[in-house]
Design a protein around this motif. Structure first.
Motif, PDB file in Angstrom:
ATOM      1  N   SER A 177     -13.525   2.918 -60.210  1.00 51.93           N
ATOM      2  CA  SER A 177     -14.361   3.245 -59.055  1.00 51.93           C
ATOM      3  C   SER A 177     -14.215   4.691 -58.621  1.00 51.93           C
ATOM      4  O   SER A 177     -15.206   5.368 -58.333  1.00 51.93           O
ATOM      5  CB  SER A 177     -14.041   2.307 -57.888  1.00 51.93           C
ATOM      6  OG  SER A 177     -12.655   2.360 -57.568  1.00 51.93           O
ATOM      7  N   ARG A 178     -12.991   5.202 -58.577  1.00 46.24           N
ATOM      8  CA  ARG A 178     -12.779   6.589 -58.161  1.00 46.24           C
ATOM      9  C   ARG A 178     -13.400   7.565 -59.153  1.00 46.24           C
ATOM     10  O   ARG A 178     -13.966   8.587 -58.776  1.00 46.24           O
ATOM     11  CB  ARG A 178     -11.283   6.882 -58.004  1.00 46.24           C
ATOM     12  CG  ARG A 178     -10.656   6.205 -56.799  1.00 46.24           C
ATOM     13  CD  ARG A 178     -11.171   6.800 -55.515  1.00 46.24           C
ATOM     14  NE  ARG A 178     -10.727   6.057 -54.342  1.00 46.24           N
ATOM     15  CZ  ARG A 178     -11.158   6.269 -53.123  1.00 46.24           C
ATOM     16  NH1 ARG A 178     -12.074   7.203 -52.905  1.00 46.24           N
ATOM     17  NH2 ARG A 178     -10.718   5.555 -52.104  1.00 46.24           N
ATOM     18  N   ALA A 179     -13.282   7.241 -60.432  1.00 46.91           N
ATOM     19  CA  ALA A 179     -13.875   8.098 -61.458  1.00 46.91           C
ATOM     20  C   ALA A 179     -15.397   8.066 -61.365  1.00 46.91           C
ATOM     21  O   ALA A 179     -16.062   9.074 -61.572  1.00 46.91           O
ATOM     22  CB  ALA A 179     -13.413   7.651 -62.850  1.00 46.91           C
ATOM     23  N   MET A 180     -15.946   6.905 -61.030  1.00 48.67           N
ATOM     24  CA  MET A 180     -17.398   6.779 -60.860  1.00 48.67           C
ATOM     25  C   MET A 180     -17.880   7.669 -59.721  1.00 48.67           C
ATOM     26  O   MET A 180     -18.873   8.398 -59.855  1.00 48.67           O
ATOM     27  CB  MET A 180     -17.755   5.313 -60.576  1.00 48.67           C
ATOM     28  CG  MET A 180     -19.224   5.069 -60.311  1.00 48.67           C
ATOM     29  SD  MET A 180     -20.255   5.157 -61.801  1.00 48.67           S
ATOM     30  CE  MET A 180     -19.893   3.552 -62.551  1.00 48.67           C
ATOM     31  N   ILE A 181     -17.164   7.641 -58.600  1.00 49.46           N
ATOM     32  CA  ILE A 181     -17.534   8.469 -57.449  1.00 49.46           C
ATOM     33  C   ILE A 181     -17.462   9.944 -57.821  1.00 49.46           C
ATOM     34  O   ILE A 181     -18.363  10.735 -57.506  1.00 49.46           O
ATOM     35  CB  ILE A 181     -16.600   8.187 -56.251  1.00 49.46           C
ATOM     36  CG1 ILE A 181     -16.807   6.760 -55.748  1.00 49.46           C
ATOM     37  CG2 ILE A 181     -16.849   9.191 -55.127  1.00 49.46           C
ATOM     38  CD1 ILE A 181     -18.215   6.462 -55.271  1.00 49.46           C
ATOM     39  N   ALA A 182     -16.389  10.328 -58.504  1.00 50.10           N
ATOM     40  CA  ALA A 182     -16.229  11.731 -58.908  1.00 50.10           C
ATOM     41  C   ALA A 182     -17.353  12.153 -59.844  1.00 50.10           C
ATOM     42  O   ALA A 182     -17.879  13.263 -59.739  1.00 50.10           O
ATOM     43  CB  ALA A 182     -14.876  11.932 -59.579  1.00 50.10           C
ATOM     44  N   ALA A 183     -17.750  11.247 -60.747  1.00 55.23           N
ATOM     45  CA  ALA A 183     -18.836  11.551 -61.678  1.00 55.23           C
ATOM     46  C   ALA A 183     -20.151  11.746 -60.931  1.00 55.23           C
ATOM     47  O   ALA A 183     -20.908  12.675 -61.212  1.00 55.23           O
ATOM     48  CB  ALA A 183     -18.972  10.424 -62.702  1.00 55.23           C
ATOM     49  N   VAL A 184     -20.428  10.877 -59.958  1.00 60.98           N
ATOM     50  CA  VAL A 184     -21.662  10.977 -59.168  1.00 60.98           C
ATOM     51  C   VAL A 184     -21.687  12.296 -58.393  1.00 60.98           C
ATOM     52  O   VAL A 184     -22.700  13.001 -58.356  1.00 60.98           O
ATOM     53  CB  VAL A 184     -21.790   9.779 -58.214  1.00 60.98           C
ATOM     54  CG1 VAL A 184     -22.917  10.004 -57.205  1.00 60.98           C
ATOM     55  CG2 VAL A 184     -22.060   8.504 -59.006  1.00 60.98           C
ATOM     56  N   GLN A 185     -20.562  12.647 -57.791  1.00 60.10           N
ATOM     57  CA  GLN A 185     -20.487  13.902 -57.033  1.00 60.10           C
ATOM     58  C   GLN A 185     -20.704  15.102 -57.949  1.00 60.10           C
ATOM     59  O   GLN A 185     -21.380  16.069 -57.593  1.00 60.10           O
ATOM     60  CB  GLN A 185     -19.134  14.001 -56.329  1.00 60.10           C
ATOM     61  CG  GLN A 185     -18.967  12.986 -55.208  1.00 60.10           C
ATOM     62  CD  GLN A 185     -17.562  12.952 -54.644  1.00 60.10           C
ATOM     63  OE1 GLN A 185     -16.594  13.257 -55.344  1.00 60.10           O
ATOM     64  NE2 GLN A 185     -17.438  12.574 -53.374  1.00 60.10           N
ATOM     65  N   LEU A 186     -20.129  15.031 -59.135  1.00 57.76           N
ATOM     66  CA  LEU A 186     -20.261  16.110 -60.114  1.00 57.76           C
ATOM     67  C   LEU A 186     -21.726  16.294 -60.511  1.00 57.76           C
ATOM     68  O   LEU A 186     -22.254  17.414 -60.516  1.00 57.76           O
ATOM     69  CB  LEU A 186     -19.409  15.797 -61.347  1.00 57.76           C
ATOM     70  CG  LEU A 186     -19.216  16.913 -62.366  1.00 57.76           C
ATOM     71  CD1 LEU A 186     -18.215  17.939 -61.846  1.00 57.76           C
ATOM     72  CD2 LEU A 186     -18.709  16.338 -63.689  1.00 57.76           C
ATOM     73  N   MET A 187     -22.407  15.196 -60.824  1.00 55.71           N
ATOM     74  CA  MET A 187     -23.797  15.272 -61.268  1.00 55.71           C
ATOM     75  C   MET A 187     -24.733  15.698 -60.143  1.00 55.71           C
ATOM     76  O   MET A 187     -25.664  16.468 -60.363  1.00 55.71           O
ATOM     77  CB  MET A 187     -24.226  13.922 -61.855  1.00 55.71           C
ATOM     78  CG  MET A 187     -23.485  13.548 -63.131  1.00 55.71           C
ATOM     79  SD  MET A 187     -24.033  11.984 -63.872  1.00 55.71           S
ATOM     80  CE  MET A 187     -23.497  10.788 -62.641  1.00 55.71           C
ATOM     81  N   ALA A 188     -24.473  15.202 -58.922  1.00 54.64           N
ATOM     82  CA  ALA A 188     -25.313  15.567 -57.790  1.00 54.64           C
ATOM     83  C   ALA A 188     -25.189  17.049 -57.454  1.00 54.64           C
ATOM     84  O   ALA A 188     -26.108  17.643 -56.884  1.00 54.64           O
ATOM     85  CB  ALA A 188     -24.949  14.726 -56.569  1.00 54.64           C
ATOM     86  N   SER A 189     -24.065  17.651 -57.830  1.00 53.10           N
ATOM     87  CA  SER A 189     -23.861  19.076 -57.555  1.00 53.10           C
ATOM     88  C   SER A 189     -24.478  19.963 -58.632  1.00 53.10           C
ATOM     89  O   SER A 189     -24.417  21.189 -58.547  1.00 53.10           O
ATOM     90  CB  SER A 189     -22.365  19.382 -57.440  1.00 53.10           C
ATOM     91  OG  SER A 189     -21.714  19.251 -58.691  1.00 53.10           O
ATOM     92  N   GLY A 190     -25.067  19.327 -59.665  1.00 51.64           N
ATOM     93  CA  GLY A 190     -25.752  20.103 -60.691  1.00 51.64           C
ATOM     94  C   GLY A 190     -25.050  20.197 -62.022  1.00 51.64           C
ATOM     95  O   GLY A 190     -25.557  20.808 -62.965  1.00 51.64           O
ATOM     96  N   ASP A 191     -23.877  19.566 -62.140  1.00 51.54           N
ATOM     97  CA  ASP A 191     -23.154  19.581 -63.406  1.00 51.54           C
ATOM     98  C   ASP A 191     -23.523  18.368 -64.249  1.00 51.54           C
ATOM     99  O   ASP A 191     -24.174  17.436 -63.770  1.00 51.54           O
ATOM    100  CB  ASP A 191     -21.644  19.607 -63.157  1.00 51.54           C
ATOM    101  CG  ASP A 191     -21.160  20.962 -62.659  1.00 51.54           C
ATOM    102  OD1 ASP A 191     -21.635  21.974 -63.199  1.00 51.54           O
ATOM    103  OD2 ASP A 191     -20.343  21.008 -61.732  1.00 51.54           O
ATOM    104  N   VAL A 192     -23.088  18.376 -65.484  1.00 51.09           N
ATOM    105  CA  VAL A 192     -23.367  17.279 -66.414  1.00 51.09           C
ATOM    106  C   VAL A 192     -22.074  16.510 -66.673  1.00 51.09           C
ATOM    107  O   VAL A 192     -21.018  17.109 -66.853  1.00 51.09           O
ATOM    108  CB  VAL A 192     -23.947  17.816 -67.738  1.00 51.09           C
ATOM    109  CG1 VAL A 192     -24.119  16.681 -68.745  1.00 51.09           C
ATOM    110  CG2 VAL A 192     -25.285  18.509 -67.491  1.00 51.09           C
ATOM    111  N   PHE A 193     -22.174  15.176 -66.686  1.00 52.49           N
ATOM    112  CA  PHE A 193     -20.984  14.355 -66.911  1.00 52.49           C
ATOM    113  C   PHE A 193     -21.169  13.391 -68.070  1.00 52.49           C
ATOM    114  O   PHE A 193     -22.208  12.765 -68.224  1.00 52.49           O
ATOM    115  CB  PHE A 193     -20.637  13.534 -65.665  1.00 52.49           C
ATOM    116  CG  PHE A 193     -19.568  12.510 -65.938  1.00 52.49           C
ATOM    117  CD1 PHE A 193     -18.240  12.880 -65.974  1.00 52.49           C
ATOM    118  CD2 PHE A 193     -19.902  11.193 -66.216  1.00 52.49           C
ATOM    119  CE1 PHE A 193     -17.254  11.948 -66.267  1.00 52.49           C
ATOM    120  CE2 PHE A 193     -18.921  10.248 -66.513  1.00 52.49           C
ATOM    121  CZ  PHE A 193     -17.589  10.639 -66.537  1.00 52.49           C
ATOM    122  N   ALA A 194     -20.112  13.260 -68.865  1.00 49.79           N
ATOM    123  CA  ALA A 194     -19.986  12.180 -69.843  1.00 49.79           C
ATOM    124  C   ALA A 194     -18.512  12.081 -70.183  1.00 49.79           C
ATOM    125  O   ALA A 194     -17.819  13.105 -70.245  1.00 49.79           O
ATOM    126  CB  ALA A 194     -20.808  12.448 -71.104  1.00 49.79           C
TER     127      ALA A 194
END
Length: 202
Positions: free
Chosen positions: A107-124
């Motif tokens: 769950s924490r990693a999911m939140i961090a991923a969402v925040q990262l993508m919403a800020s304009g970065d790419v996550f995988a």
């Protein structure tokens, strides 16, 4: 921050939405199909990030991603999926996805991923983008001190706390954070911690 979450599994959709709202996101609009997501994008308001379930009705593979990107007119769109496949992750990113997010993420990693993508970065997850030998070489490129600092970051410690634990100057820890982030291709501390956890370092 406004999110649009499209997933046809009620429990997954509602659980993720509730957790995102609890973490401080302003709005999480939930829909169950691609047509509903496209309608939401056209109706407004403008979203900061769209999360699309890869297997929900109307998606037709990555065609749904392309349609959502067109409808969003610049809004980042990410794929969420219960199937973590390296080829699919790479294809999604090449098609313009803001990220590829396995539902198995903590769950924490999911939140961090969402925040990262919403800020304009790419996550995988790094495990989906690198073969195991590549991942091993990347981790081996870290010095012992960089690895120690990275473990501290994963434990949520500040630079000051890590410096105290390792008997280092805080400025030295900052330098280690900068170099290890560059080696891992991490955008920031949170991203570095996510990469480390995904690679099994912690």
């Amino acid at each position: 921050m406004r999110l649009l979450l499209a997933d046809d599994h009620d429990l997954v959709r509602e659980t993720l939405a509730a957790f995102l709202l609890a973490e401080g996101f302003d709005e999480v609009r939930c829909v169950a199909t691609l047509p509903e997501a496209l309608q939401a994008l056209s109706d407004g308001p403008r979203y900061d990030l769209v999360l699309l379930d890869y297997t929900m009705p109307g998606m037709n593979g990555l065609e749904g991603l392309s349609r959502a990107l067109a409808a969003g007119q610049g809004v980042p769109v990410a794929i969420i999926t219960g199937t973590a496949q390296r080829d699919l992750a790479k294809a999604a990113l090449e098609a313009g996805a803001a990220g590829f997010v396995p539902k198995t993420l903590a769950s924490r990693a999911m939140i961090a991923a969402v925040q990262l993508m919403a800020s304009g970065d790419v996550f995988a997850p790094i495990s989906l983008l690198m073969e195991e030998p590549e991942m091993a070489l990347t981790l081996q490129s870290l010095t012992r001190r960089e690895t120690d600092v990275l473990r501290g970051i994963c434990q949520g410690k500040s630079n000051k706390e890590i410096a105290r634990d390792l008997d280092l100057q805080e400025v030295t820890v900052k330098l280690h954070v900068k170099t290890l982030s560059r080696k891992l291709g991490a955008k920031n501390r949170t991203h570095a911690a996510m990469i480390a956890r995904d690679a099994g370092l912690t």
